[in-house]
Design a protein around this motif. Structure first.
Motif, PDB file in Angstrom:
ATOM      1  N   LEU A 192       0.775  -1.147  -0.056  1.00 17.00           N
ATOM      2  CA  LEU A 192      -0.070   0.000   0.052  1.00 17.00           C
ATOM      3  C   LEU A 192       0.848   1.256  -0.154  1.00 17.00           C
ATOM      4  CD1 LEU A 192      -2.583  -1.130   2.728  1.00 17.00           C
ATOM      5  CD2 LEU A 192      -2.989  -0.635   0.186  1.00 17.00           C
ATOM      6  N   LYS A 193       1.917   1.329   0.725  1.00 19.67           N
ATOM      7  CA  LYS A 193       2.860   2.509   0.894  1.00 19.67           C
ATOM      8  C   LYS A 193       3.600   2.550  -0.301  1.00 19.67           C
ATOM      9  CE  LYS A 193       4.003   2.553   5.704  1.00 19.67           C
ATOM     10  NZ  LYS A 193       4.728   2.839   6.963  1.00 19.67           N
ATOM     11  N   ASN A 194       4.001   1.398  -1.124  1.00 20.43           N
ATOM     12  CA  ASN A 194       4.328   1.705  -2.328  1.00 20.43           C
ATOM     13  C   ASN A 194       3.572   2.260  -3.544  1.00 20.43           C
ATOM     14  OD1 ASN A 194       7.020   0.662  -1.381  1.00 20.43           O
ATOM     15  ND2 ASN A 194       6.653  -1.581  -1.916  1.00 20.43           N
ATOM     16  N   ARG A 195       2.334   1.720  -3.568  1.00 24.02           N
ATOM     17  CA  ARG A 195       1.261   2.305  -4.264  1.00 24.02           C
ATOM     18  C   ARG A 195       0.975   3.514  -4.025  1.00 24.02           C
ATOM     19  NH1 ARG A 195      -0.721   2.570  -9.413  1.00 24.02           N
ATOM     20  NH2 ARG A 195      -2.967   2.671  -9.409  1.00 24.02           N
ATOM     21  N   VAL A 196       0.974   4.089  -2.867  1.00 26.16           N
ATOM     22  CA  VAL A 196       0.870   5.484  -2.595  1.00 26.16           C
ATOM     23  C   VAL A 196       1.955   6.511  -3.089  1.00 26.16           C
ATOM     24  CG1 VAL A 196       0.637   7.373  -0.379  1.00 26.16           C
ATOM     25  CG2 VAL A 196      -0.598   5.213  -0.583  1.00 26.16           C
ATOM     26  N   THR A 197       3.085   5.823  -3.039  1.00 26.15           N
ATOM     27  CA  THR A 197       4.215   6.695  -3.672  1.00 26.15           C
ATOM     28  C   THR A 197       4.372   6.795  -4.913  1.00 26.15           C
ATOM     29  OG1 THR A 197       5.632   5.842  -1.485  1.00 26.15           O
ATOM     30  CG2 THR A 197       6.954   6.579  -3.528  1.00 26.15           C
ATOM     31  N   SER A 198       4.083   5.592  -5.651  1.00 24.22           N
ATOM     32  CA  SER A 198       4.092   5.402  -7.017  1.00 24.22           C
ATOM     33  C   SER A 198       3.110   6.558  -7.605  1.00 24.22           C
ATOM     34  CB  SER A 198       3.733   4.245  -7.422  1.00 24.22           C
ATOM     35  OG  SER A 198       2.300   3.787  -7.345  1.00 24.22           O
ATOM     36  N   LEU A 199       2.056   6.767  -7.003  1.00 21.53           N
ATOM     37  CA  LEU A 199       0.936   7.853  -7.329  1.00 21.53           C
ATOM     38  C   LEU A 199       1.137   9.002  -6.926  1.00 21.53           C
ATOM     39  CD1 LEU A 199      -2.428   5.633  -6.547  1.00 21.53           C
ATOM     40  CD2 LEU A 199      -1.373   5.753  -8.907  1.00 21.53           C
ATOM     41  N   LYS A 200       2.262   9.231  -6.182  1.00 23.76           N
ATOM     42  CA  LYS A 200       2.530  10.596  -5.518  1.00 23.76           C
ATOM     43  C   LYS A 200       1.553  11.061  -4.901  1.00 23.76           C
ATOM     44  CE  LYS A 200       5.990  11.189  -9.371  1.00 23.76           C
ATOM     45  NZ  LYS A 200       6.553  12.245 -10.338  1.00 23.76           N
ATOM     46  N   LEU A 201       0.755  10.498  -3.917  1.00 23.38           N
ATOM     47  CA  LEU A 201      -0.333  10.877  -3.297  1.00 23.38           C
ATOM     48  C   LEU A 201       0.345  11.592  -1.979  1.00 23.38           C
ATOM     49  CD1 LEU A 201      -2.782   7.974  -3.611  1.00 23.38           C
ATOM     50  CD2 LEU A 201      -2.782  10.093  -4.808  1.00 23.38           C
ATOM     51  N   THR A 202      -0.356  12.730  -1.699  1.00 24.30           N
ATOM     52  CA  THR A 202       0.002  13.548  -0.463  1.00 24.30           C
ATOM     53  C   THR A 202      -0.901  13.482   0.396  1.00 24.30           C
ATOM     54  OG1 THR A 202      -0.784  15.723  -1.479  1.00 24.30           O
ATOM     55  CG2 THR A 202       1.676  15.044  -1.860  1.00 24.30           C
ATOM     56  N   ASN A 203      -2.371  12.927   0.024  1.00 27.32           N
ATOM     57  CA  ASN A 203      -3.331  12.955   0.826  1.00 27.32           C
ATOM     58  C   ASN A 203      -3.934  11.783   1.753  1.00 27.32           C
ATOM     59  OD1 ASN A 203      -4.130  11.867  -1.460  1.00 27.32           O
ATOM     60  ND2 ASN A 203      -6.297  12.459  -1.559  1.00 27.32           N
ATOM     61  N   VAL A 204      -2.621  10.904   1.729  1.00 22.16           N
ATOM     62  CA  VAL A 204      -3.000   9.448   2.376  1.00 22.16           C
ATOM     63  C   VAL A 204      -1.847   9.586   3.656  1.00 22.16           C
ATOM     64  CG1 VAL A 204      -2.787   6.951   2.173  1.00 22.16           C
ATOM     65  CG2 VAL A 204      -3.676   8.293   0.292  1.00 22.16           C
ATOM     66  N   ASN A 205      -2.314   9.070   4.799  1.00 25.48           N
ATOM     67  CA  ASN A 205      -1.509   8.874   5.840  1.00 25.48           C
ATOM     68  C   ASN A 205      -1.983   7.506   6.364  1.00 25.48           C
ATOM     69  OD1 ASN A 205      -0.812  11.931   6.114  1.00 25.48           O
ATOM     70  ND2 ASN A 205      -2.960  12.138   6.458  1.00 25.48           N
ATOM     71  N   PHE A 206      -0.509   6.953   6.853  1.00 25.13           N
ATOM     72  CA  PHE A 206      -0.647   5.827   7.542  1.00 25.13           C
ATOM     73  C   PHE A 206      -0.299   5.869   9.027  1.00 25.13           C
ATOM     74  CE2 PHE A 206       0.201   4.522   3.235  1.00 25.13           C
ATOM     75  CZ  PHE A 206      -0.365   3.721   2.995  1.00 25.13           C
ATOM     76  N   LEU A 207      -1.452   5.421   9.795  1.00 21.16           N
ATOM     77  CA  LEU A 207      -1.540   5.542  11.367  1.00 21.16           C
ATOM     78  C   LEU A 207      -0.670   4.465  12.054  1.00 21.16           C
ATOM     79  CD1 LEU A 207      -4.968   7.327  11.603  1.00 21.16           C
ATOM     80  CD2 LEU A 207      -2.649   8.407  10.992  1.00 21.16           C
ATOM     81  N   GLY A 208      -0.546   3.429  11.251  1.00 21.13           N
ATOM     82  CA  GLY A 208      -0.222   2.235  12.047  1.00 21.13           C
ATOM     83  C   GLY A 208      -1.409   1.577  13.145  1.00 21.13           C
ATOM     84  N   TRP A 209      -1.018   0.493  13.749  1.00 17.97           N
ATOM     85  CA  TRP A 209      -2.213  -0.222  14.610  1.00 17.97           C
ATOM     86  C   TRP A 209      -2.537   1.154  15.710  1.00 17.97           C
ATOM     87  CZ3 TRP A 209      -5.686  -3.542  13.687  1.00 17.97           C
ATOM     88  CH2 TRP A 209      -6.335  -4.061  14.649  1.00 17.97           C
ATOM     89  N   ILE A 210      -4.033   1.264  15.952  1.00 18.30           N
ATOM     90  CA  ILE A 210      -4.241   1.801  16.865  1.00 18.30           C
ATOM     91  C   ILE A 210      -4.963   1.234  18.019  1.00 18.30           C
ATOM     92  CG2 ILE A 210      -6.146   3.913  17.462  1.00 18.30           C
ATOM     93  CD1 ILE A 210      -4.150   4.556  15.300  1.00 18.30           C
ATOM     94  N   SER A 211      -4.583   1.743  19.106  1.00 13.80           N
ATOM     95  CA  SER A 211      -4.872   1.043  20.677  1.00 13.80           C
ATOM     96  C   SER A 211      -6.378   1.376  21.033  1.00 13.80           C
ATOM     97  CB  SER A 211      -3.892   1.456  21.680  1.00 13.80           C
ATOM     98  OG  SER A 211      -3.956   2.604  21.792  1.00 13.80           O
ATOM     99  N   ASP A 212      -6.711   0.673  21.674  1.00 14.75           N
ATOM    100  CA  ASP A 212      -8.129   1.064  22.297  1.00 14.75           C
ATOM    101  C   ASP A 212      -8.254   2.305  22.867  1.00 14.75           C
ATOM    102  OD1 ASP A 212      -9.371  -1.461  21.021  1.00 14.75           O
ATOM    103  OD2 ASP A 212      -8.951  -2.503  23.044  1.00 14.75           O
ATOM    104  N   ARG A 213      -7.073   2.585  23.638  1.00 16.52           N
ATOM    105  CA  ARG A 213      -7.154   3.931  24.403  1.00 16.52           C
ATOM    106  C   ARG A 213      -7.153   4.968  23.387  1.00 16.52           C
ATOM    107  NH1 ARG A 213      -1.474   4.913  27.317  1.00 16.52           N
ATOM    108  NH2 ARG A 213      -1.075   4.848  25.067  1.00 16.52           N
ATOM    109  N   ASP A 214      -6.689   5.064  22.233  1.00 18.43           N
ATOM    110  CA  ASP A 214      -6.400   6.134  21.245  1.00 18.43           C
ATOM    111  C   ASP A 214      -7.513   5.983  20.229  1.00 18.43           C
ATOM    112  OD1 ASP A 214      -4.095   6.899  22.324  1.00 18.43           O
ATOM    113  OD2 ASP A 214      -2.867   5.765  21.310  1.00 18.43           O
ATOM    114  N   LYS A 215      -8.303   4.991  20.249  1.00 23.49           N
ATOM    115  CA  LYS A 215      -9.291   4.642  18.950  1.00 23.49           C
ATOM    116  C   LYS A 215     -10.371   5.815  19.143  1.00 23.49           C
ATOM    117  CE  LYS A 215     -10.381   0.669  18.048  1.00 23.49           C
ATOM    118  NZ  LYS A 215     -11.051  -0.852  18.071  1.00 23.49           N
ATOM    119  N   ALA A 216     -10.896   6.406  20.208  1.00 18.80           N
ATOM    120  CA  ALA A 216     -11.950   7.481  20.246  1.00 18.80           C
ATOM    121  C   ALA A 216     -11.279   8.783  19.640  1.00 18.80           C
ATOM    122  CB  ALA A 216     -12.585   7.677  21.566  1.00 18.80           C
ATOM    123  N   GLU A 217     -10.237   9.070  19.807  1.00 13.72           N
ATOM    124  CA  GLU A 217      -9.601  10.340  19.487  1.00 13.72           C
ATOM    125  C   GLU A 217      -9.363  10.145  17.749  1.00 13.72           C
ATOM    126  OE1 GLU A 217      -5.549  12.928  19.618  1.00 13.72           O
ATOM    127  OE2 GLU A 217      -5.936  11.212  21.228  1.00 13.72           O
TER     128      GLU A 217
END
Length: 330
Positions: free
Chosen positions: A204-229
């Motif tokens: 997915l990251k390679n595809r975003v790079t190849s398309l030169k997209l600046t509007n896609v962010n990868f947040l990683g795995w979200i813990s239950d504690r941070d999910k609401a935010e």
């Protein structure tokens, strides 16, 4: 999350719940085998002591069900007095089992051996009943806590103005993360956050790079504690999955008043209902882009869907689920 929330409701009804892990991807093959015998021995000891009113098995894929069946067989072998057995089916691989004669016979036998079997939606109940002539099958929705804290509440206008679209799931085949990237390409005016981890992350990251997209962010795995935010900072939850039997992400986001978008595919419409928008699974990228733009370009429409999402989420609240659990456990 679904199991822990359901357990909390059971405990609120006056039951004492003991959780017995039977599997972990981190375990060695030897430990997984040992866990079957240990779990069976532990259960048998508690049953003999008459400390067990019911055994609740949460079955996933086929081999998960086999493990649970072996544990049940060992724990109750030659016992005259046996506790009530409840089997919960929540894996989308049920369809694969129905297409295999051996797996279908096994599942049918496990269901008949159980006093009660639950599924997570009416779609799955109808689907299983179309293959197996059984009468002890019940719908028990997953549970999501209502958002009550003022710090967790965000106004619709704040979300709408954020222009953020959230995808939150494991990054594996069938979940639709690759669709999110292609939709982001079509909608550069909106921001897309991909929350999750898995084997497709690099692709997915390679595809975003190849398309030169600046509007896609990868947040990683979200813990239950941070999910609401993370949910509260998003305008839309977008999960174009073909792999979910339920999709906890949908109801978690609806509980925060966030409109959701999913595929008009198998069980998903029975979950989303009027709390979001359904898109064509065979024209997924284009129809998803149209749905997202329709919501984020019209505040009035957005408000309607946000209100509907919040209202629908009450169907999955602990208060709404408790009567069904009482009936199953009585």
């Amino acid at each position: 999350m679904a199991v822990s929330e359901q357990t909390s409701v059971i405990e609120s009804l006056g039951y004492v719940v003991s959780f017995i892990p039977t599997h972990s991807n981190k375990w060695s093959k030897l430990r997984k085998l040992f866990a079957i015998f240990y779990s069976g021995f532990f259960l048998r000891r508690e049953i003999v002591k008459e400390d067990v009113n019911f055994i609740w098995f949460h079955g996933g894929e086929f081999y998960s069900l086999v493990r649970k069946y072996l544990i049940l067989s060992f724990a109750t072998f030659l016992l005259k007095k046996k506790p009530k057995v409840i089997l919960s089916l929540h894996s989308p691989t049920i369809e694969n089992m129905m297409n295999s004669r051996i797996k279908k016979v096994f599942l049918s036998h496990f269901i008949k051996r159980s006093d009660c079997t639950t599924v997570v939606s009416s779609w799955w109940k109808e689907y299983i009943e179309s293959y197996l002539p059984i009468s002890n099958l019940f719908v028990l929705n997953n549970v999501v806590q209502s958002v009550t804290s003022e710090t967790e509440k965000v106004s619709n206008i704040e979300r709408f103005n954020s222009r953020k679209v959230l995808f939150m799931s494991r990054l594996v085949e069938g979940k639709g993360a690759e669709v999110v990237v292609e939709v982001a390409k079509m909608l550069p005016q909106y921001s897309f956050s991909i929350a999750g981890d898995g084997p497709l992350l690099t692709t997915l990251k390679n595809r975003v790079t190849s398309l030169k997209l600046t509007n896609v962010n990868f947040l990683g795995w979200i813990s239950d504690r941070d999910k609401a935010e993370v949910i509260n900072s998003s305008a839309i939850f977008f999960l174009p999955s073909k792999r979910d039997s339920f999709g906890m992400g949908y109801i978690e986001c609806m509980a925060h008043g966030v409109p959701v978008i999913g595929l008009d595919y198998k069980a998903i419409p029975s979950i989303i209902s009027q709390g979001g928008m359904l898109v064509n699974p065979f024209n997924c990228v284009e129809s998803s882009a149209s749905a997202i733009h329709a919501l984020l370009s019209d505040l009035s429409k957005y408000n309607c869907y946000a209100s509907a999402a919040l209202e629908l989420s009450e169907k999955y609240s602990p208060k709404a689920i408790a009567p069904a659990l009482k009936e199953i456990l009585r």
